[in-house]
Design a protein around this motif. Structure first.
Motif, PDB file in Angstrom:
ATOM      1  N   ASN A  10       0.872  -1.413   0.110  1.00  0.00           N
ATOM      2  CA  ASN A  10       0.091  -0.096  -0.003  1.00  0.00           C
ATOM      3  C   ASN A  10       0.902   1.257   0.154  1.00  0.00           C
ATOM      4  O   ASN A  10       0.631   2.202  -0.676  1.00  0.00           O
ATOM      5  N   ALA A  11       2.191   1.184   0.736  1.00  0.00           N
ATOM      6  CA  ALA A  11       3.036   2.370   0.819  1.00  0.00           C
ATOM      7  C   ALA A  11       3.560   2.351  -0.716  1.00  0.00           C
ATOM      8  O   ALA A  11       3.599   3.735  -1.010  1.00  0.00           O
ATOM      9  N   PHE A  12       3.876   1.244  -1.312  1.00  0.00           N
ATOM     10  CA  PHE A  12       4.349   1.416  -2.619  1.00  0.00           C
ATOM     11  C   PHE A  12       3.343   2.182  -3.733  1.00  0.00           C
ATOM     12  O   PHE A  12       3.750   3.038  -4.388  1.00  0.00           O
TER      13      PHE A  12
ATOM     14  N   ALA B  55       3.342   5.672  -3.074  1.00  0.00           N
ATOM     15  CA  ALA B  55       4.554   6.503  -3.811  1.00  0.00           C
ATOM     16  C   ALA B  55       4.452   6.539  -4.808  1.00  0.00           C
ATOM     17  O   ALA B  55       4.937   7.397  -5.813  1.00  0.00           O
ATOM     18  N   VAL B  56       3.865   5.599  -5.768  1.00  0.00           N
ATOM     19  CA  VAL B  56       3.845   5.621  -7.281  1.00  0.00           C
ATOM     20  C   VAL B  56       2.844   6.757  -7.450  1.00  0.00           C
ATOM     21  O   VAL B  56       3.153   7.707  -8.467  1.00  0.00           O
TER      22      VAL B  56
ATOM     23  N   GLU C 244      13.355  10.885  -4.982  1.00  0.00           N
ATOM     24  CA  GLU C 244      13.357  10.372  -3.650  1.00  0.00           C
ATOM     25  C   GLU C 244      12.862  10.962  -2.771  1.00  0.00           C
ATOM     26  O   GLU C 244      12.451  10.179  -1.629  1.00  0.00           O
ATOM     27  N   LYS C 245      12.150  12.072  -2.874  1.00  0.00           N
ATOM     28  CA  LYS C 245      11.333  12.767  -1.984  1.00  0.00           C
ATOM     29  C   LYS C 245      10.040  11.939  -1.840  1.00  0.00           C
ATOM     30  O   LYS C 245       9.259  11.907  -0.920  1.00  0.00           O
ATOM     31  N   ALA C 246       9.616  12.021  -3.213  1.00  0.00           N
ATOM     32  CA  ALA C 246       7.991  11.343  -3.447  1.00  0.00           C
ATOM     33  C   ALA C 246       7.966   9.942  -2.949  1.00  0.00           C
ATOM     34  O   ALA C 246       7.045   9.676  -2.340  1.00  0.00           O
ATOM     35  N   TRP C 247       9.104   9.274  -3.049  1.00  0.00           N
ATOM     36  CA  TRP C 247       9.013   7.841  -2.117  1.00  0.00           C
ATOM     37  C   TRP C 247       9.215   7.651  -0.911  1.00  0.00           C
ATOM     38  O   TRP C 247       8.883   6.853  -0.469  1.00  0.00           O
TER      39      TRP C 247
ATOM     40  N   ALA D 201      -3.358  14.380  -1.031  1.00  0.00           N
ATOM     41  CA  ALA D 201      -3.945  14.107   0.216  1.00  0.00           C
ATOM     42  C   ALA D 201      -5.317  13.391  -0.527  1.00  0.00           C
ATOM     43  O   ALA D 201      -5.849  12.050   0.018  1.00  0.00           O
ATOM     44  N   LEU D 202      -6.032  14.148  -1.349  1.00  0.00           N
ATOM     45  CA  LEU D 202      -7.479  13.462  -1.765  1.00  0.00           C
ATOM     46  C   LEU D 202      -7.119  12.273  -2.820  1.00  0.00           C
ATOM     47  O   LEU D 202      -7.870  11.259  -2.801  1.00  0.00           O
ATOM     48  N   TRP D 203      -6.156  12.229  -3.551  1.00  0.00           N
ATOM     49  CA  TRP D 203      -5.624  11.011  -4.006  1.00  0.00           C
ATOM     50  C   TRP D 203      -5.361   9.958  -3.294  1.00  0.00           C
ATOM     51  O   TRP D 203      -5.714   8.426  -3.667  1.00  0.00           O
ATOM     52  N   THR D 204      -4.815  10.003  -2.197  1.00  0.00           N
ATOM     53  CA  THR D 204      -4.261   9.169  -1.163  1.00  0.00           C
ATOM     54  C   THR D 204      -5.763   8.638  -0.692  1.00  0.00           C
ATOM     55  O   THR D 204      -5.919   7.181  -0.609  1.00  0.00           O
TER      56      THR D 204
END
Length: 160
Positions: free
Chosen positions: A49-51, A54-55, A64-67, A111-114
């Motif tokens: 889910n974290a992966f 990150a995508v 590297e910040k996004a991931w 945030a909304l996409w998460t």
């Protein structure tokens, strides 16, 4: 204070400093492919889910910040519970993405996409991103499934 108490206190302080250094140490090993923060790297390699998050976050922001955002998000929320995130209020999640510092250039959108991704994972994949590919090995099916998430288009779905 006596010598024993001072010694115990010093050991606790040293342990805390070493823990802080380890958590914030930049990664240089070639085995770290996504980010340069050890704990962030470990999270995206152990939590699908974290992966997926990150995508989604890998957009117009240094990769590297996004991931590393899922790790920071987990720290801010105290969890990465897909069910809780899917039920969260939009405004509350937006605040988490914006405070104390922004997690992403497009913090509100991310945030909304998460939340949207969490809802989709709950409703279609039993709350587990690994179920996106669990029942098929066909790349075109997996790519199409990734592409269905808000914030993931053809390029990111193919990469994922």
């Amino acid at each position: 204070m006596n010598n024993r108490t001072d010694s115990e206190r010093e050991k606790r302080i040293i342990a805390k400093l070493l823990e802080y250094k380890r958590k914030n140490e930049k990664v240089t090993d070639s085995e770290y492919a996504f980010t340069n923060v050890r704990e962030a790297e470990a999270l995206i390699k152990s939590d699908w889910n974290a992966f997926l998050f990150a995508v989604i976050f890998d957009q117009q922001w240094p990769s590297e910040k996004a991931w590393a955002i899922p790790f920071e998000l987990k720290n801010r929320l105290g969890h990465l519970d897909i069910y809780e995130i899917s039920r969260s209020k939009d405004d509350d999640l937006v605040k988490v993405f914006n405070s104390p510092t922004v997690l992403h250039r497009y913090a509100n959108k991310m945030a909304l996409w998460t939340k949207s991704a969490s809802i989709k994972l709950v409703s279609e994949y039993n709350g587990k991103a690994e179920n996106i590919w669990a029942d098929t090995k066909e790349a075109k099916v997996i790519i199409a499934r990734f592409d269905d998430f808000d914030g993931i288009g053809q390029k990111k779905s193919t990469m994922a």
